[in-house]
Design a protein around this motif. Structure first.
Motif, PDB file in Angstrom:
ATOM      1  N   HIS A 309       0.830  -1.190   0.000  1.00  8.35           N
ATOM      2  CA  HIS A 309       0.000   0.000   0.000  1.00  8.35           C
ATOM      3  C   HIS A 309       0.869   1.246   0.000  1.00  8.35           C
ATOM      4  CE1 HIS A 309      -2.974  -2.965   0.877  1.00  8.35           C
ATOM      5  NE2 HIS A 309      -2.324  -3.308   1.968  1.00  8.35           N
ATOM      6  N   ASN A 310       0.894   1.932  -1.105  1.00 10.18           N
ATOM      7  CA  ASN A 310       1.693   3.154  -1.213  1.00 10.18           C
ATOM      8  C   ASN A 310       0.807   4.351  -0.955  1.00 10.18           C
ATOM      9  OD1 ASN A 310       3.720   4.893  -1.703  1.00 10.18           O
ATOM     10  ND2 ASN A 310       3.759   4.641  -3.918  1.00 10.18           N
ATOM     11  N   ARG A 311       1.275   5.282  -0.151  1.00 12.19           N
ATOM     12  CA  ARG A 311       0.516   6.497   0.133  1.00 12.19           C
ATOM     13  C   ARG A 311       0.950   7.583  -0.828  1.00 12.19           C
ATOM     14  NH1 ARG A 311       1.900   4.610   5.100  1.00 12.19           N
ATOM     15  NH2 ARG A 311       3.780   5.849   5.090  1.00 12.19           N
ATOM     16  N   PRO A 312       0.028   8.248  -1.495  1.00 18.92           N
ATOM     17  CA  PRO A 312       0.439   9.319  -2.395  1.00 18.92           C
ATOM     18  C   PRO A 312       1.093  10.483  -1.672  1.00 18.92           C
ATOM     19  CG  PRO A 312      -1.954   9.229  -2.154  1.00 18.92           C
ATOM     20  CD  PRO A 312      -1.408   8.007  -1.494  1.00 18.92           C
ATOM     21  N   THR A 313       0.844  10.624  -0.343  1.00 24.03           N
ATOM     22  CA  THR A 313       1.442  11.739   0.383  1.00 24.03           C
ATOM     23  C   THR A 313       2.879  11.483   0.765  1.00 24.03           C
ATOM     24  OG1 THR A 313       0.609  10.829   2.448  1.00 24.03           O
ATOM     25  CG2 THR A 313      -0.774  12.439   1.318  1.00 24.03           C
ATOM     26  N   ARG A 314       3.320  10.204   0.694  1.00 25.77           N
ATOM     27  CA  ARG A 314       4.714   9.892   0.996  1.00 25.77           C
ATOM     28  C   ARG A 314       5.452   9.674  -0.308  1.00 25.77           C
ATOM     29  NH1 ARG A 314       5.041   5.211   5.258  1.00 25.77           N
ATOM     30  NH2 ARG A 314       7.241   5.739   5.123  1.00 25.77           N
ATOM     31  N   PRO A 315       6.671  10.145  -0.431  1.00 31.24           N
ATOM     32  CA  PRO A 315       7.370  10.088  -1.703  1.00 31.24           C
ATOM     33  C   PRO A 315       7.588   8.657  -2.154  1.00 31.24           C
ATOM     34  CG  PRO A 315       8.884  10.644   0.069  1.00 31.24           C
ATOM     35  CD  PRO A 315       7.503  10.709   0.638  1.00 31.24           C
ATOM     36  N   THR A 316       7.367   8.407  -3.450  1.00 27.44           N
ATOM     37  CA  THR A 316       7.638   7.099  -4.015  1.00 27.44           C
ATOM     38  C   THR A 316       9.100   7.011  -4.407  1.00 27.44           C
ATOM     39  OG1 THR A 316       7.037   7.889  -6.192  1.00 27.44           O
ATOM     40  CG2 THR A 316       5.283   6.909  -4.900  1.00 27.44           C
ATOM     41  N   VAL A 317       9.512   5.800  -4.718  1.00 27.82           N
ATOM     42  CA  VAL A 317      10.922   5.574  -4.982  1.00 27.82           C
ATOM     43  C   VAL A 317      11.267   5.854  -6.431  1.00 27.82           C
ATOM     44  CG1 VAL A 317      12.709   3.808  -5.048  1.00 27.82           C
ATOM     45  CG2 VAL A 317      11.137   3.904  -3.141  1.00 27.82           C
ATOM     46  N   ASP A 532       0.105   3.902   6.532  1.00 26.62           N
ATOM     47  CA  ASP A 532      -0.613   4.695   7.533  1.00 26.62           C
ATOM     48  C   ASP A 532      -1.524   3.789   8.354  1.00 26.62           C
ATOM     49  OD1 ASP A 532       0.539   7.054   6.805  1.00 26.62           O
ATOM     50  OD2 ASP A 532      -1.046   7.634   5.424  1.00 26.62           O
ATOM     51  N   GLY A 533      -1.384   3.850   9.670  1.00 30.33           N
ATOM     52  CA  GLY A 533      -2.173   3.004  10.548  1.00 30.33           C
ATOM     53  C   GLY A 533      -1.592   1.626  10.762  1.00 30.33           C
ATOM     54  N   GLY A 534      -0.483   1.294  10.094  1.00 27.08           N
ATOM     55  CA  GLY A 534       0.149   0.000  10.280  1.00 27.08           C
ATOM     56  C   GLY A 534       0.807  -0.116  11.642  1.00 27.08           C
ATOM     57  N   THR A 535       1.005  -1.352  12.091  1.00 29.41           N
ATOM     58  CA  THR A 535       1.523  -1.624  13.438  1.00 29.41           C
ATOM     59  C   THR A 535       2.879  -2.317  13.365  1.00 29.41           C
ATOM     60  OG1 THR A 535      -0.738  -1.879  14.267  1.00 29.41           O
ATOM     61  CG2 THR A 535       1.039  -2.750  15.644  1.00 29.41           C
ATOM     62  N   ALA A 536       3.783  -1.881  14.201  1.00 28.40           N
ATOM     63  CA  ALA A 536       5.094  -2.524  14.342  1.00 28.40           C
ATOM     64  C   ALA A 536       5.256  -2.979  15.784  1.00 28.40           C
ATOM     65  CB  ALA A 536       6.224  -1.572  13.953  1.00 28.40           C
ATOM     66  N   VAL A 537       5.826  -4.165  15.978  1.00 32.50           N
ATOM     67  CA  VAL A 537       6.110  -4.698  17.308  1.00 32.50           C
ATOM     68  C   VAL A 537       7.577  -5.094  17.326  1.00 32.50           C
ATOM     69  CG1 VAL A 537       5.494  -6.381  19.064  1.00 32.50           C
ATOM     70  CG2 VAL A 537       3.749  -5.553  17.469  1.00 32.50           C
ATOM     71  N   LEU A 538       8.345  -4.494  18.221  1.00 29.81           N
ATOM     72  CA  LEU A 538       9.777  -4.760  18.312  1.00 29.81           C
ATOM     73  C   LEU A 538      10.130  -5.242  19.706  1.00 29.81           C
ATOM     74  CD1 LEU A 538       9.506  -2.324  16.058  1.00 29.81           C
ATOM     75  CD2 LEU A 538      11.994  -2.299  16.277  1.00 29.81           C
ATOM     76  N   LEU A 539      11.035  -6.216  19.769  1.00 27.89           N
ATOM     77  CA  LEU A 539      11.598  -6.658  21.042  1.00 27.89           C
ATOM     78  C   LEU A 539      12.792  -5.760  21.347  1.00 27.89           C
ATOM     79  CD1 LEU A 539      11.443  -8.840  23.266  1.00 27.89           C
ATOM     80  CD2 LEU A 539      13.119 -10.136  21.955  1.00 27.89           C
ATOM     81  N   MET A 540      12.790  -5.129  22.528  1.00 27.37           N
ATOM     82  CA  MET A 540      13.771  -4.104  22.855  1.00 27.37           C
ATOM     83  C   MET A 540      14.423  -4.394  24.209  1.00 27.37           C
ATOM     84  SD  MET A 540      13.539  -1.751  20.383  1.00 27.37           S
ATOM     85  CE  MET A 540      13.864  -0.095  20.994  1.00 27.37           C
ATOM     86  N   LEU A 586       4.197   0.055  18.082  1.00 24.39           N
ATOM     87  CA  LEU A 586       4.183   1.357  17.410  1.00 24.39           C
ATOM     88  C   LEU A 586       3.166   1.340  16.281  1.00 24.39           C
ATOM     89  CD1 LEU A 586       7.632   0.501  17.600  1.00 24.39           C
ATOM     90  CD2 LEU A 586       7.501   2.989  17.857  1.00 24.39           C
ATOM     91  N   ARG A 587       2.662   2.525  15.967  1.00 24.58           N
ATOM     92  CA  ARG A 587       1.753   2.664  14.833  1.00 24.58           C
ATOM     93  C   ARG A 587       2.187   3.848  13.993  1.00 24.58           C
ATOM     94  NH1 ARG A 587      -4.110   0.982  16.685  1.00 24.58           N
ATOM     95  NH2 ARG A 587      -3.840  -1.257  16.529  1.00 24.58           N
ATOM     96  N   ARG A 588       2.108   3.687  12.679  1.00 24.74           N
ATOM     97  CA  ARG A 588       2.382   4.810  11.791  1.00 24.74           C
ATOM     98  C   ARG A 588       1.211   5.787  11.908  1.00 24.74           C
ATOM     99  NH1 ARG A 588       6.655   7.049   8.883  1.00 24.74           N
ATOM    100  NH2 ARG A 588       5.684   8.751   7.737  1.00 24.74           N
ATOM    101  N   PRO A 589       1.455   6.997  12.429  1.00 26.04           N
ATOM    102  CA  PRO A 589       0.323   7.894  12.688  1.00 26.04           C
ATOM    103  C   PRO A 589      -0.380   8.299  11.393  1.00 26.04           C
ATOM    104  CG  PRO A 589       2.339   8.642  13.791  1.00 26.04           C
ATOM    105  CD  PRO A 589       2.734   7.592  12.817  1.00 26.04           C
ATOM    106  N   ASP A 590      -1.678   8.051  11.324  1.00 22.43           N
ATOM    107  CA  ASP A 590      -2.468   8.586  10.220  1.00 22.43           C
ATOM    108  C   ASP A 590      -3.166   9.874  10.633  1.00 22.43           C
ATOM    109  OD1 ASP A 590      -4.054   7.329  12.041  1.00 22.43           O
ATOM    110  OD2 ASP A 590      -5.099   6.043  10.613  1.00 22.43           O
TER     111      ASP A 590
END
Length: 889
Positions: A309-317, A532-540, A586-590
């Motif tokens: 899922h690519n967001r048009p508001t974030r720069p593409t490669v 946007d709205g995706g979730t990350a879980v990291l062991l720290m 963590l969540r990518r803030p939308d």
């Protein structure tokens, strides 16, 4: 067919025969016909497995090597080492899993025929399942062997390296028989020409990619069209139904900035891949719902809609404006901004299709693995071999326990695209719940681990698997990916993570991490790869929540609503086992929450005794219940001692300390005095029981002179059965560990999940730890019966008509007995149970001794219980006096 090249050490021989290493040393000294060493060192020799097996069978010490053990010994003794052997085995098991008839046909002939046929067969299976797979013995299509950029040197590399879609190493991708560059000789075969079977990107039978006709060579003569020229030739990336050239390994910016002349072009020749080719088509690379996502099973791999899922508001490669300076991720840079690092090189796919000569030494192992797969399944065979290898080399790998991986996957929630940027052996991605059309992305800096992860996931799931090799922070293999979820167990306390090279990397949205804050670099990398709205879980590590060098980044994560929860795990949840690690959610803030709060959870109360691990069921229930309630409401009512949601403003002080223990109120102690009263009453009753069980005064007696026997002799005579602890077993079976036996506690351990049959205990069994040097033996009671036998334990199951269990356990605990049966050759004392002595006595006399030993065991248990109650009473009194719930008088 036995492999004479497979070698086995003395430890492996001991495992085959079910004896200690000392017995193997004795055999070497006493038997002139014992096999001679064929490798290793003088102090640690290795022997040919076939010769050892034949000798053991001749001596009557081995009836037959179990198939599992045979295959494991072949893998462990592989001439190239266990890791290449595991990769070869995984490739063949995937072939058996996907196309069993192809394997049956190939394996019907000789070893040489099988080794010659396997590369082509493997390529047909690995490419659709794993995407960008390097060609036989080398790089993949458009990967390390050829750069597909618009500069003059790209694609025109001579020598061992190939040109566009050329060869890398001995054999070219798609079956090119020799190194072929773009400017190859006139008699060179066409790029991507057919080999014995259709190769990657081979197109149809009528024409090769980039050729005008089926017979035309690239640049073979004056009349031949130039590479990617117009006219009727099909250029690379042309608008055909042929799969795109290694869609998974094309780096950012490929075919997007044609600022230099095309290869072999003149001033009148069109530039390579200029409009209207596919890679400059705005309808493809600017569609936010169809951004460069490979399919799961090889169908039309370019631009699978909505897979990433690519967001048009974030720069593409891809495709910045010509002559515009770009950053490492392809975003336009202002002229005054310091130059960003160069775009990363083409990512290296995780897997190389092995060549016939590479596979030939592995053929006996592959046949054995196929035989085992016919019994227990291809996936179970690979899990067994991988689990055995990891268990045999515990210091080489930092593993993520299956229970923790499942908890992290549940916190992330259902996801269609999942990334693990430090995949290790693939435990986290393996724990993800499957979904239709799912894509799993992985990367690891260790080539062998990346390859093993790819194979493990391909065998475990039908999802598309895209694994790559490389240092994620320095050379991200998936720079355009926007995933629904990121799961990561990053390396801790890394100083050399790329601090100096990555100063201007666009991933540092929340601040540039300090050199000592590698974990915060991984956190920001995970956020950068989320939709946007995706979730990350990291062991720290717990230090990441409070180190002053990271407080600015932690503060920005809180302010912008990216950090949603910090969960403190119990001690022993994952290596290093002596530290209570944390989970960051963590969540990518939308959108920025109006009144943001952060969930803090402390599960330290669920730590298990000794090193058996925590109570995972309780941890899972507490964490998921708190997280789901918090995710629904945005806040959580206070749960004393366990969880609460904290307003962000309360955490934004000078330290920005996020450790849950510092912000949670203590557990409710309203009835603390009553609880302490009950503990005191139980302690009093236990002390009275201990007094009653105290042994009576001992009457002096002359030393007894009994005829002695050994456990080994009793086992050979059939008076008892001897078993050793396993390396895997079925899930949900409690495991009795050596620490449980030493501490006298209930089963608390776990074993890696596999189809291996675990050794289950029965009431009346005697269990003896072989490490630690203590004189300990435990008789299994009704409460412990049914538990699986853990590692470093030996189980003795006596014949009740010949041996009394308590008599056996009591004499095995003698200090002198243990001293003479122990080995002190290394830093850890190891007990050879077969050498333990016990007297030859009639059964009635055994039972007299057994009754006394049983009474001593009850007295010992009472003492231990009293000790635990006493510690609980003392701790409760200290806590009650210091928090005011207990009055001092």
């Amino acid at each position: 067919m036995q492999d004479n090249a497979t070698e086995v050490t003395a430890a492996g021989i001991a495992r085959l025969a079910g004896v200690g290493r000392a017995a193997v040393s004795n055999w070497r000294r006493r038997h002139a016909d014992f096999p001679k060493p064929v490798g290793g060192t003088e102090t640690s020799p290795s022997f040919a497995l076939a010769e050892v097996e034949a000798w053991l069978r001749k001596q009557g010490k081995l009836a037959e090597v179990p198939l599992r053990e045979r295959v494991w010994q072949q893998l462990a003794g592989h001439p190239e080492g266990p890791l290449p052997a595991l990769v070869h085995t995984g490739c063949v098991l995937l072939l058996i899993h996907e196309r069993p008839t192809v394997w049956l046909d190939a394996s019907a002939g000789s070893d040489a025929r099988l080794a010659a046929m396997l590369p082509g067969a493997l390529e047909k299976v690995l490419t659709p399942r794993l995407g960008g797979v390097r060609g036989r013995g080398g790089a993949g299509v458009g990967s390390a062997g050829a750069r597909l950029r618009g500069d003059a040197g790209a694609g025109a590399v001579a020598g061992a390296g190939g040109g566009v879609n050329g060869a890398f190493g001995r054999a070219g991708v798609s079956g090119v028989s020799g190194p072929v560059g773009v400017n190859g000789p006139n008699n060179a075969p066409a790029v991507n020409a057919s080999y014995a079977s259709s190769g990657v990107n081979s197109g149809s039978a009528a024409a090769s990619v980039n050729s005008e006709s089926a017979a035309a060579d690239v640049n073979s003569g004056a009349e031949s069209p130039a590479v990617n020229s117009g006219r009727s030739a099909s250029g690379v990336n042309s608008d055909l139904a042929v799969p795109g050239v290694d869609y998974e390994s094309i780096p950012p910016g490929v075919n997007s900035v044609p600022t230099k002349p095309a290869v072999n072009s003149s001033s009148a020749t069109p530039i390579v891949n200029t409009a209207p080719t596919v890679h400059n088509d705005p309808s493809v690379h600017h569609d936010p719902s169809a951004h460069n996502a490979p399919s799961s099973h090889g169908e039309s791999p370019v631009h699978n809609a909505s897979a990433v899922h690519n967001r048009p508001t974030r720069p593409t490669v891809h495709s910045p404006a010509p002559d515009t300076p770009t950053s490492a991720a392809g975003t336009p840079s202002a002229p005054t901004t310091p130059a960003a690092p160069a775009a990363p090189a083409t990512p290296t796919p995780a897997l190389t299709v092995p060549t016939g000569p590479q596979l030939l030494p592995s053929v006996p192992l592959l046949r054995g693995a196929a035989e085992l797969a016919a019994e227990i399944g291809a996936r179970q065979t690979f899990e067994f071999l991988l689990g055995r290898h990891l268990d045999a080399n515990p210091r080489q790998y930092t593993l993520t326990p299956a229970e923790l991986a499942g908890l992290m996957a549940d916190l992330a929630g259902p996801a269609r695209t999942v990334l693990d940027p430090a995949c290790g052996t693939g435990a986290l991605l393996r724990a993800v719940d499957p979904r239709p059309g799912q894509e799993l992305y992985a990367q690891d800096s260790a080539p062998e681990l990346a390859a093993l992860s790819a194979l493990r996931l391909a065998l475990h799931t039908r999802a598309g698997v895209r694994a790559a090799v490389g240092d994620t922070l320095r050379a991200d293999a998936h720079p355009a990916l926007l995933a629904d979820a990121v799961l990561c167990h990053p390396p801790f306390n890394e100083r050399n993570w790329g601090h100096d090279e990555l100063a201007y990397d666009p991933r540092w949205e929340y601040g540039f991490p300090a050199r000592t804050e590698s974990e915060l670099a991984w956190v920001q990398h995970a956020l950068a790869r989320l939709t946007d709205g995706g979730t990350a879980v990291l062991l720290m590590p717990p230090a990441a929540t409070s180190r002053r060098s990271g407080r600015r980044i932690r503060a920005d994560l809180l302010r912008r609503g990216a950090l949603r929860a910090v969960v403190a795990l119990p001690v022993g949840a994952a290596p290093p086992y002596n530290i209570p690690l944390h989970l960051w959610v963590l969540r990518r803030p939308d959108r920025t929450p109006a009144a943001p709060e952060v969930l803090l959870v402390d599960t330290g109360r669920f730590a298990g005794e000794a090193r058996g691990g925590p109570d995972w069921e309780a941890v899972r229930e507490a964490v998921l219940d708190a997280w789901r309630a918090f995710a629904r409401e945005g806040r959580l009512a206070e749960r004393p001692g366990l969880a609460r949601s904290v307003p962000v403003i309360e955490l934004l002080d000078d330290d920005v300390d996020l450790a849950p223990a510092r912000h949670l109120p203590p557990a409710a102690v309203a009835d603390g005095a009553e609880q302490l009263t009950r503990v005191r009453e139980r302690l009093g009753a236990t002390l009275r029981l201990t007094a009653d069980l105290t042994p009576p005064p001992a009457d002096p007696a002359p030393p007894a002179r009994w005829p002695l026997t050994t456990v080994g002799e009793l086992a050979r005579g059939g008076a008892l059965v001897m078993r050793t602890g396993g390396n895997g077993g079925h899930a949900r079976v409690p495991v009795l560990t050596d620490h449980d036996v030493l501490a006298g506690t209930a089963p608390s351990g776990t074993l890696p999940e596999s189809e291996e049959e675990a050794v289950l205990t029965e009431p009346g069994d005697v269990v003896v730890p072989v490490l630690g040097g203590g004189a300990v033996a435990r008789v299994i009671d009704e409460a412990t019966g049914g538990a699986a036998l853990g590692r470093n334990l030996v189980l003795l199951r006596p014949d009740r008509t010949a041996l009394d269990p308590w008599f056996l356990a009591g004499f095995l605990r003698g200090t002198a007995n243990n001293r003479q049966a122990s080995s002190y050759a290394s830093t850890a004392t190891r007990l050879d149970v077969r050498r333990l002595h016990l007297p030859r006595l009639p059964l009635e006399e055994q039972r007299r001794y057994g009754a006394r030993f049983r009474a001593l065991d009850e007295f010992e248990r009472a003492l231990r219980h009293a000790s635990r109650l006493g510690e609980q009473l003392v701790r409760g009194m200290y806590d009650g006096l210091t928090d005011g719930t207990v009055a001092p008088d």
